[in-house]
Scaffold this active site. Structure first.
Site, short mmCIF file in Angstrom:
data_model
loop_
_atom_site.label_atom_id
_atom_site.label_comp_id
_atom_site.label_asym_id
_atom_site.label_seq_id
_atom_site.Cartn_x
_atom_site.Cartn_y
_atom_site.Cartn_z
N GLY A 1 0.84 -1.19 0.00
CA GLY A 1 0.00 0.00 0.00
C GLY A 1 0.88 1.24 0.00
O GLY A 1 2.02 1.20 0.46
N GLN B 1 2.74 9.97 1.39
CA GLN B 1 4.05 9.32 1.41
C GLN B 1 4.91 9.68 0.20
O GLN B 1 6.11 9.39 0.19
CB GLN B 1 3.90 7.80 1.49
CG GLN B 1 3.32 7.33 2.81
CD GLN B 1 3.22 5.83 2.83
OE1 GLN B 1 2.25 5.26 2.35
NE2 GLN B 1 4.23 5.18 3.39
N CYS C 1 6.06 0.22 7.61
CA CYS C 1 5.65 1.35 6.78
C CYS C 1 6.82 1.78 5.91
O CYS C 1 7.95 1.86 6.40
CB CYS C 1 5.20 2.50 7.68
SG CYS C 1 4.69 3.98 6.79
N LEU C 2 6.56 2.06 4.65
CA LEU C 2 7.63 2.46 3.73
C LEU C 2 8.28 3.78 4.15
O LEU C 2 9.44 4.03 3.84
CB LEU C 2 7.10 2.56 2.29
CG LEU C 2 6.60 1.25 1.68
CD1 LEU C 2 6.04 1.48 0.28
CD2 LEU C 2 7.70 0.19 1.65
N HIS D 1 -4.46 1.05 7.64
CA HIS D 1 -3.10 1.61 7.70
C HIS D 1 -2.95 2.75 6.70
O HIS D 1 -2.47 3.83 7.04
CB HIS D 1 -2.08 0.50 7.44
CG HIS D 1 -0.66 0.98 7.45
ND1 HIS D 1 0.22 0.69 8.47
CD2 HIS D 1 0.05 1.72 6.55
CE1 HIS D 1 1.39 1.25 8.22
NE2 HIS D 1 1.32 1.87 7.05
N GLU D 2 -3.36 2.51 5.45
CA GLU D 2 -3.24 3.55 4.42
C GLU D 2 -4.20 4.71 4.70
O GLU D 2 -3.85 5.87 4.48
CB GLU D 2 -3.48 2.97 3.03
CG GLU D 2 -2.48 1.92 2.59
CD GLU D 2 -1.02 2.32 2.77
OE1 GLU D 2 -0.69 3.51 2.57
OE2 GLU D 2 -0.21 1.45 3.12
N HIS E 1 -2.82 7.26 6.96
CA HIS E 1 -1.90 8.21 6.31
C HIS E 1 -2.63 9.46 5.82
O HIS E 1 -2.11 10.57 5.94
CB HIS E 1 -1.18 7.57 5.12
CG HIS E 1 0.05 6.80 5.51
ND1 HIS E 1 1.13 7.38 6.12
CD2 HIS E 1 0.37 5.49 5.36
CE1 HIS E 1 2.06 6.48 6.34
NE2 HIS E 1 1.62 5.31 5.89
#
Length: 196
Positions: free
Chosen positions: A45, A50, A105-106, A147-148, A151
């Site tokens: 995701g 991000q 997380c990226l 999670h996304e 963000h």
């Protein structure tokens, strides 16, 4: 085109993102770039904040999770090929028992922690063609979406940890914001940018 992923500490990750409309400039190109960026970083995701954009959009492809042998066949089937764009998403309901799962997380490379989330969500959103949807998801799908979704609300998974865990991670998070991390994908670090 692969975009740099914004690292922990950048203010864009703390903004509540804004809705967009179908006139958003070069939206198709942005969506394609987000897919490329996510796949390059081996993510499932990626949210627009991000990549530095405070807009309510995220992309998800849970196919890599479908190979997990700990999942039931039904769960694997649900995750395999689940690929969607979520625009102007709104979680309407969160239901069921909370359960823990190790999340990463990226924007926060090399840190994984157990996060507790509700088992089921009801979400309304627009797809890339601006068609409206209202759907219910559970299990790992619900978790990836939550999670996304966080963000675009300016929330990171580390915010959901205990105060003790946060204190233990503080120096590692500071190192990430200063670029003292080896990520195998392109990143943008907030504390490096300030020094120029």
């Amino acid at each position: 085109m692969i975009l740099p992923i914004v690292a922990y500490g950048d203010p864009v990750l703390r903004k509540v993102a804004k809705d967009i409309d179908s006139e958003y400039p070069k939206l198709d190109e942005l969506i394609n770039n987000m897919w490329d960026t996510m796949y390059n970083a081996h993510g499932v995701g990626l949210a627009a904040p991000q990549v530095g954009l405070p807009i309510r959009m995220f992309v998800i492809d849970t196919t890599p999770f479908a190979d997990d042998e700990d999942l039931t066949q039904e769960e694997q089937k649900q995750l395999d090929g689940f690929k969607k764009v979520f625009i102007n998403a709104k979680i309407e309901e969160e239901n069921g028992k909370e359960w823990d799962f190790s999340e990463g997380c990226l924007s926060i490379p090399d840190i994984r922690e157990d996060v507790s989330r509700k088992a089921e969500i009801v979400i309304s959103y627009l797809d890339e063609d601006f068609k409206s949807h209202k759907e219910t998801y559970d299990g790992l799908l619900a978790r990836v979406i939550q999670h996304e979704y966080d963000h675009i609300e300016g929330i990171l998974f580390t915010d959901k940890l205990s105060s003790l865990k946060k204190r233990l991670l503080k120096s590692r998070l500071e190192k990430i914001s200063k670029g003292k991390i080896n990520a195998d994908y392109k990143m943008r670090f907030p504390d490096i940018k300030k020094r120029r």
